[in-house]
Design a protein around this motif. Sequence first.
Motif, PDB file in Angstrom:
ATOM      1  N   ILE A 199      39.197  35.965  40.906  1.00 11.12           N
ATOM      2  CA  ILE A 199      37.933  36.455  40.355  1.00 11.12           C
ATOM      3  C   ILE A 199      37.950  37.972  40.217  1.00 11.12           C
ATOM      4  CG2 ILE A 199      35.484  36.769  40.927  1.00 11.12           C
ATOM      5  CD1 ILE A 199      35.469  33.886  41.936  1.00 11.12           C
ATOM      6  N   THR A 200      38.520  38.653  41.199  1.00  9.23           N
ATOM      7  CA  THR A 200      38.625  40.115  41.112  1.00  9.23           C
ATOM      8  C   THR A 200      39.458  40.522  39.907  1.00  9.23           C
ATOM      9  OG1 THR A 200      38.449  40.273  43.522  1.00  9.23           O
ATOM     10  CG2 THR A 200      39.262  42.212  42.366  1.00  9.23           C
ATOM     11  N   ASN A 201      40.559  39.820  39.654  1.00 10.24           N
ATOM     12  CA  ASN A 201      41.369  40.121  38.474  1.00 10.24           C
ATOM     13  C   ASN A 201      40.632  39.763  37.187  1.00 10.24           C
ATOM     14  OD1 ASN A 201      43.731  41.378  39.341  1.00 10.24           O
ATOM     15  ND2 ASN A 201      44.722  39.451  39.879  1.00 10.24           N
ATOM     16  N   GLN A 202      39.867  38.672  37.216  1.00  9.60           N
ATOM     17  CA  GLN A 202      39.092  38.310  36.019  1.00  9.60           C
ATOM     18  C   GLN A 202      38.133  39.416  35.602  1.00  9.60           C
ATOM     19  OE1 GLN A 202      37.979  34.034  37.402  1.00  9.60           O
ATOM     20  NE2 GLN A 202      37.654  34.049  35.196  1.00  9.60           N
ATOM     21  N   VAL A 227      39.483  29.978  26.882  1.00  8.08           N
ATOM     22  CA  VAL A 227      40.161  30.133  28.172  1.00  8.08           C
ATOM     23  C   VAL A 227      40.639  28.777  28.694  1.00  8.08           C
ATOM     24  CG1 VAL A 227      39.908  30.930  30.560  1.00  8.08           C
ATOM     25  CG2 VAL A 227      38.709  32.129  28.700  1.00  8.08           C
ATOM     26  N   LEU A 228      41.801  28.781  29.325  1.00 10.07           N
ATOM     27  CA  LEU A 228      42.333  27.606  30.014  1.00 10.07           C
ATOM     28  C   LEU A 228      42.338  27.878  31.515  1.00 10.07           C
ATOM     29  CD1 LEU A 228      43.858  24.868  30.175  1.00 10.07           C
ATOM     30  CD2 LEU A 228      45.986  26.174  29.838  1.00 10.07           C
ATOM     31  N   MET A 285      33.097  31.569  36.130  1.00 13.33           N
ATOM     32  CA  MET A 285      33.210  33.030  36.074  1.00 13.33           C
ATOM     33  C   MET A 285      33.605  33.481  34.675  1.00 13.33           C
ATOM     34  SD  MET A 285      32.941  35.729  38.128  1.00 13.33           S
ATOM     35  CE  MET A 285      32.215  36.764  36.873  1.00 13.33           C
ATOM     36  N   ALA A 286      34.513  32.735  34.038  1.00 11.94           N
ATOM     37  CA  ALA A 286      34.961  33.094  32.690  1.00 11.94           C
ATOM     38  C   ALA A 286      33.794  33.098  31.706  1.00 11.94           C
ATOM     39  CB  ALA A 286      36.052  32.132  32.221  1.00 11.94           C
ATOM     40  N   VAL A 287      32.926  32.088  31.809  1.00 11.10           N
ATOM     41  CA  VAL A 287      31.762  32.042  30.912  1.00 11.10           C
ATOM     42  C   VAL A 287      30.799  33.181  31.221  1.00 11.10           C
ATOM     43  CG1 VAL A 287      29.797  30.667  30.141  1.00 11.10           C
ATOM     44  CG2 VAL A 287      31.991  29.550  30.593  1.00 11.10           C
TER      45      VAL A 287
END
Length: 278
Positions: free
Chosen positions: A130-133, A143-144, A156-158
């Motif tokens: 998550i920190t890298n995201q 995203v996959l 988190m991606a959304v």
Amino acid sequence: MDFVEVTVKAPRELSDILVAEMAELGFDTFEDNDEGFCAYTTEDVFNPDDVAEIMSRYLGLGEVGYTHRVITRQNWNAEWEKNFQPLVIADKVSVRAPFHEARPDLAYEIVIMPRMSFGTGHHDTTALMITNQLDIDHQNKRVLDMGCGTGILAVMAVHLGADYVLAVDVEPWTAENAADNAAENNVQDKVEARLGDVTALEGEKPFDIILANINRNVLLEDMPAYAQYLKPGGPILFSGFYEEDLPLIQEAAEKAGFRYESHRTQNHWVSAVFRQPV
């Protein structure tokens, strides 16, 4: 199918070795603690004789001991509800269960009901991912999320702007849980949960971003497929392995054509960012 939890008591210098040994037996989730670690697999994979044989090799090298127990699907909710505390990642992301108070003071909030899935954010690998995201541009991206667990990375991606996330996992209840958590976070229209392994991607067009928080062996085996399903210039985020395994991951990634960019570490775990060349 139920899970088996093996609790290992071992000094830090042996824990890393034992994790690698148990990964070879099919254990695919590990959680560190002050006395060693816990390893998880499914009942059909667990063989107590194989675990005993591994432990016997290291008995003379330090104080090593272990126990195991079955965690049934029926008991899982009670287990995580008893131990699951709200979490803040990178001073920006609140991860909580529905019965915890909201944190409107933080930029992002993820509500998780783990059930039989792993990935509440409390494990170092999930927090690192998550920190890298947070450093990756997800706006309007496809995203996959491989090995999606609870679906926390997909959510988190959304939240970071992704238009669509395909969340894939090999366990039926995990795929179901990821779909439920997407609905819990009101992103169900942008997250598709799918049962399967990397072969479930057949026919998919390449993705803008790939998230793969699984384990070393699966990452190494599936690396060529990841290269096939990532667009030129796209980032791929890996986790699920220890610092000493980073050279192996980097070698396999570069062989598949990826370019190393950076990595973060926390309690010996790693999340690394690579990129598909343009």
